[in-house]
Design a protein around this motif. Structure first.
Motif, PDB file in Angstrom:
ATOM      1  N   UNK A  38      29.745  67.153  11.876  1.00 50.90           N
ATOM      2  CA  UNK A  38      29.205  66.447  13.033  1.00 50.90           C
ATOM      3  C   UNK A  38      27.987  65.599  12.668  1.00 50.90           C
ATOM      4  N   UNK A  50      26.030  70.446  13.893  1.00 48.95           N
ATOM      5  CA  UNK A  50      25.525  69.860  15.148  1.00 48.95           C
ATOM      6  C   UNK A  50      24.002  69.984  15.197  1.00 48.95           C
ATOM      7  N   UNK A  51      23.514  71.188  14.862  1.00 48.18           N
ATOM      8  CA  UNK A  51      22.061  71.402  14.865  1.00 48.18           C
ATOM      9  C   UNK A  51      21.392  70.495  13.826  1.00 48.18           C
ATOM     10  N   UNK A 103      20.915  67.098  15.124  1.00 45.52           N
ATOM     11  CA  UNK A 103      19.735  66.992  16.001  1.00 45.52           C
ATOM     12  C   UNK A 103      18.451  66.907  15.178  1.00 45.52           C
ATOM     13  N   UNK A 104      18.389  67.739  14.132  1.00 51.28           N
ATOM     14  CA  UNK A 104      17.179  67.754  13.284  1.00 51.28           C
ATOM     15  C   UNK A 104      16.973  66.383  12.638  1.00 51.28           C
ATOM     16  N   UNK A 139      18.231  63.501  13.574  1.00 56.52           N
ATOM     17  CA  UNK A 139      17.930  62.478  14.580  1.00 56.52           C
ATOM     18  C   UNK A 139      16.461  62.584  15.007  1.00 56.52           C
ATOM     19  N   UNK A 140      16.006  63.823  15.154  1.00 55.45           N
ATOM     20  CA  UNK A 140      14.598  64.048  15.513  1.00 55.45           C
ATOM     21  C   UNK A 140      13.663  63.502  14.453  1.00 55.45           C
ATOM     22  N   UNK A 141      14.031  63.723  13.181  1.00 57.99           N
ATOM     23  CA  UNK A 141      13.206  63.206  12.077  1.00 57.99           C
ATOM     24  C   UNK A 141      13.189  61.675  12.116  1.00 57.99           C
ATOM     25  N   UNK A 178      13.512  59.785  14.762  1.00 59.45           N
ATOM     26  CA  UNK A 178      12.659  59.357  15.891  1.00 59.45           C
ATOM     27  C   UNK A 178      11.197  59.438  15.496  1.00 59.45           C
ATOM     28  N   UNK A 179      10.835  60.546  14.819  1.00 57.21           N
ATOM     29  CA  UNK A 179       9.425  60.731  14.441  1.00 57.21           C
ATOM     30  C   UNK A 179       8.944  59.662  13.461  1.00 57.21           C
ATOM     31  N   UNK A 236      11.841  54.905  18.441  1.00 55.80           N
ATOM     32  CA  UNK A 236      13.093  54.769  19.205  1.00 55.80           C
ATOM     33  C   UNK A 236      13.549  53.315  19.330  1.00 55.80           C
ATOM     34  N   UNK A 291      25.869  59.533  16.259  1.00 55.78           N
ATOM     35  CA  UNK A 291      26.931  60.404  16.777  1.00 55.78           C
ATOM     36  C   UNK A 291      28.194  59.613  17.127  1.00 55.78           C
ATOM     37  N   UNK A 347      31.828  59.922  15.355  1.00 55.46           N
ATOM     38  CA  UNK A 347      33.019  60.271  16.132  1.00 55.46           C
ATOM     39  C   UNK A 347      34.146  59.274  15.883  1.00 55.46           C
ATOM     40  N   UNK A 381      34.117  50.304  28.928  1.00 59.51           N
ATOM     41  CA  UNK A 381      34.279  51.716  29.307  1.00 59.51           C
ATOM     42  C   UNK A 381      35.736  52.145  29.202  1.00 59.51           C
ATOM     43  N   UNK A 388      37.249  68.992  18.756  1.00 63.61           N
ATOM     44  CA  UNK A 388      37.171  67.538  18.793  1.00 63.61           C
ATOM     45  C   UNK A 388      38.056  66.957  19.897  1.00 63.61           C
ATOM     46  N   UNK A 400      33.697  58.360  30.905  1.00 63.07           N
ATOM     47  CA  UNK A 400      34.066  56.937  30.984  1.00 63.07           C
ATOM     48  C   UNK A 400      34.848  56.626  32.254  1.00 63.07           C
ATOM     49  N   UNK A 427      34.090  53.969  35.149  1.00 59.33           N
ATOM     50  CA  UNK A 427      35.057  52.927  35.528  1.00 59.33           C
ATOM     51  C   UNK A 427      35.276  52.901  37.044  1.00 59.33           C
ATOM     52  N   UNK A 443       7.800  63.026  21.189  1.00 63.25           N
ATOM     53  CA  UNK A 443       8.850  62.511  20.290  1.00 63.25           C
ATOM     54  C   UNK A 443       9.365  63.543  19.293  1.00 63.25           C
ATOM     55  N   UNK A 487      13.173  66.504  19.929  1.00 65.49           N
ATOM     56  CA  UNK A 487      14.549  66.594  19.397  1.00 65.49           C
ATOM     57  C   UNK A 487      14.552  67.364  18.071  1.00 65.49           C
ATOM     58  N   UNK A 488      13.553  67.064  17.232  1.00 66.74           N
ATOM     59  CA  UNK A 488      13.457  67.724  15.924  1.00 66.74           C
ATOM     60  C   UNK A 488      13.269  69.235  16.115  1.00 66.74           C
ATOM     61  N   UNK A 528      16.386  70.917  17.477  1.00 70.48           N
ATOM     62  CA  UNK A 528      17.379  71.126  16.412  1.00 70.48           C
ATOM     63  C   UNK A 528      16.981  72.265  15.493  1.00 70.48           C
ATOM     64  N   UNK A 529      15.688  72.338  15.162  1.00 71.23           N
ATOM     65  CA  UNK A 529      15.220  73.399  14.250  1.00 71.23           C
ATOM     66  C   UNK A 529      15.395  74.783  14.881  1.00 71.23           C
ATOM     67  N   UNK A 578      17.609  75.661  17.157  1.00 72.42           N
ATOM     68  CA  UNK A 578      19.032  76.006  17.188  1.00 72.42           C
ATOM     69  C   UNK A 578      19.560  76.339  15.791  1.00 72.42           C
ATOM     70  N   UNK A 579      19.142  75.542  14.790  1.00 69.40           N
ATOM     71  CA  UNK A 579      19.579  75.822  13.411  1.00 69.40           C
ATOM     72  C   UNK A 579      19.047  77.182  12.972  1.00 69.40           C
TER      73      UNK A 579
END
Lengths: 290, 307
Positions: free
Chosen positions: A39, A102-103, A106-107, A109-111, A113-114, A118, A221, A225, A263, B111, B122, B126, B277, B280-281, B284-285, B287-288
């Motif tokens: 992912x 997945x996690x 996120x990590x 993506x967060x890095x 952003x930092x 954005x 993402x 996909x 869409x 998936x 979507x 629509x 900001x 998100x990091x 994620x940390x 959850x990981x």
């Protein structure tokens, strides 16, 4: 008029399709060696592109140095992703491994952003090719560059997997991990190498898409996909078919956008994928866990 | 079954007591966590019992929310018909989707269902005249229940979520210890062996997938009523991913642990929202870290953690 619209759809579709193709190749490399759906593949593209952006701001990069830097950073990023996901949970259930990607997404993506914020960032075109015209067919400079980059990547990857000992080891693990292990191949090393190669391909994809759509923290993402869709279209087994799956998806998407709305295009794309998975499931040998 | 239900009762009692003490502003946040917990419980039917990893939670949840809001706006007094009808529709959709997708492995099923979630979002975009598109919809009428009246306000939604969690938990435990539950566990452990024993895998798994879909739809209805506004963004991939992630962290098949994981980790994540900001990091940390710690606990590397 219709021919003109169609030519435009083919032009933009091939540009995007080349990127999908590269992402799909990365997906299938990782999937074939470890049976893991990654992912975080899109985040490899994102970070690869952003690192290249920062490098281009700090240094004067020519085409060759930019390609080298992209390859090296992509390789390192892919290896880092392996070390922080599959590498720490080799014996875990596949679903837990999948969720860790997945996690990780996120990590990363967060890095991103930092460090880069954005706002979208425009990557300059390092490798420039002139536009191409043949009758009604017209390919813009960005499209030609994306196609040349991706086709060259497929050719090099194909030669690596066919002609080198390490490449043959990767193919052996893809076909039968147990038999490969009995022949002295280390599947764990092969998995790490597959992640690294997929990182390299994702970074090259970033080089192709960065000048077209700009780099944004949340772009990974969706592109990942689409790479998965393309890999499924291509059937995961042959490099050329997987890459062709990407090109096909790009052109179909562009034509659907032309015929319907954006869409509805997404809806139809994902419907095709679900139908494809239901009607033409993967071969049994690809379902087995390593 | 008794021990698990006792643990669930203790958990719901503790959350209920906490909810009674919290001011309304914090109760809203707790409601959000319980909404996610209800979705995790719903997913537990398909993954924990039937072994089918689904990422269609967002779609079922959105189906429930949109159907409930649209139908209530047309027939405000029809709650007693609308709620079961929407839940049954979600059940039927879930069961219908499950059958052709049953043959896919965990990753590919995830998936495929993720694509269903994207298709739903979507389609909402629509069909703008009905759904409001990206602008969303205001909830014009709250559900009306006999003897209780209008289900309005954070306390009423909190009570509804607790009641649904209790009902879902009881149903989960009851199904697991029934003939159907044993058939589902057999399909999960070894699909081929289950088929050899005469179990109709498609139909058996369709039931658990359908029940999960119905509970997700119910969660969506309460969410719509609680927030007073619905938009496609509330039912996107993030919801589906989070639900699956928390269930994997808590342990598929377990009844109370995934619910505790949701409340604890979500509270922790919400606490870190002040980081701006870096959210998100950190998200994620966390959850990981939870995933890796869970794996180490299972393999005995972290002996200090309870098994």
């Amino acid at each position: 008029m219709f021919a003109l619209y169609l030519a435009q759809a083919v032009n933009s579709g091939l540009a995007l399709g080349a990127v999908y193709g590269l992402m799909a190749l990365g997906f299938s490399l990782v999937y074939n060696s470890s049976r893991l759906i990654n992912f975080a593949q899109g985040e490899l593209l994102l970070l690869g592109g952003l690192v290249l952006y920062s490098l281009s701001q700090a240094l004067e990069l020519g085409p060759v140095t930019a390609l080298l830097a992209t390859g090296v950073f992509g390789f390192v990023l892919g290896h880092a992703l392996y070390a922080s996901t599959l590498g720490v949970m080799l014996g875990a259930q596949p679903l837990r491994q999948l969720m860790l990607t997945v996690a990780a997404s996120l990590v990363w993506q967060g890095a991103a952003i930092l460090v880069w914020g954005k706002n979208p960032l425009k990557l300059e075109q390092f490798v420039v090719f002139p536009p191409f015209r043949a009758g009604p067919l017209f390919l813009g400079g960005n499209t030609v560059t994306a196609l040349v980059l991706s086709v060259a990547s497929v050719a090099v990857l194909s030669a690596f997997l066919t002609l080198t000992r390490t490449g043959r080891a990767i193919r052996a693990v893809s076909m039968n991990a147990l038999a490969a292990r009995l022949q002295g191949v280390n599947p764990v090393r092969v998995q790490a190498l597959s992640f690294a190669l997929s990182g390299m391909l994702a970074a090259l994809a970033a080089m192709a898409i960065g000048p077209q759509t700009m780099l944004r923290y949340d772009m990974g993402f969706g592109l990942g996909l689409k790479g998965f869709v393309a890999a499924t279209l291509g059937g995961y087994s042959s490099l050329s078919r997987v890459f062709a799956g990407g090109l096909f998806l790009g052109v179909v998407e562009a034509c659907l956008t032309l015929a319907f709305s954006a869409d509805l295009k997404e809806t139809l794309t994902y419907t095709i994928l679900v139908a494809l998975m239901m009607l033409a499931p993967l071969p049994q040998n690809l379902k087995q866990k390593v | 079954m008794g021990g698990e239900l006792r643990r669930l009762a203790v958990f719901l009692g503790a959350v209920g007591a906490l909810g009674l003490m919290l001011p309304n502003v914090h109760l809203l946040a707790l409601n959000q966590h319980l909404f996610l917990a209800l979705n995790v419980l719903a997913l537990n039917f398909s993954l924990g019992l039937g072994g089918q990893a689904s990422m269609a939670t967002g779609a079922f949840c959105g189906l429930g929310a949109y159907a409930s809001v649209i139908l209530h706006s047309m027939w405000p007094q029809g709650t007693l018909v609308i709620v079961p009808a929407v839940a049954f529709t979600a059940y039927a959709c879930g069961a219908a989707v499950s059958k052709p997708l049953e043959k896919l492995g965990e990753g590919f099923l995830a998936m495929a269902t993720l694509c269903l979630c994207l298709i739903f979002v979507n389609l909402v975009l629509v069909f703008t005249p009905i759904t409001g598109g990206s602008n969303g919809m205001m909830v014009s009428h709250h559900p009306m229940l006999p003897f209780i009246g209008e289900l309005k306000g954070d306390r009423a939604n909190f009570a509804a979520l607790l009641a649904l969690l209790a009902l879902g938990g009881y149903l989960f435990a009851a199904v697991r210890s029934s003939r159907l539950g044993r058939a589902l566990l057999a399909c999960k452990d070894d699909a081929l062996a289950a088929s050899s024993c005469g179990i109709d895998r498609l139909s058996t798994r369709a039931v658990s997938f359908g029940i999960g879909g119905a509970f997700s739809a119910l969660a969506g209805m309460v969410l719509a009523n609680s927030t007073g506004f619905i938009s496609p963004g509330q039912f996107d991939l993030g919801l589906s991913l989070k639900t699956l992630l928390f269930l994997v962290i808590g342990g598929p098949g377990k009844l109370t642990r995934p619910l505790i994981a949701v409340v604890v980790l979500e509270s922790l994540i919400a606490w870190f929202h002040a980081l701006g900001e870096a959210t998100v990091l950190v998200h994620g940390l966390i959850l990981a870290g939870a995933l890796i710690a869970g794996y180490w606990r299972e393999t005995g590397r972290l002996r200090l953690l309870p098994r």
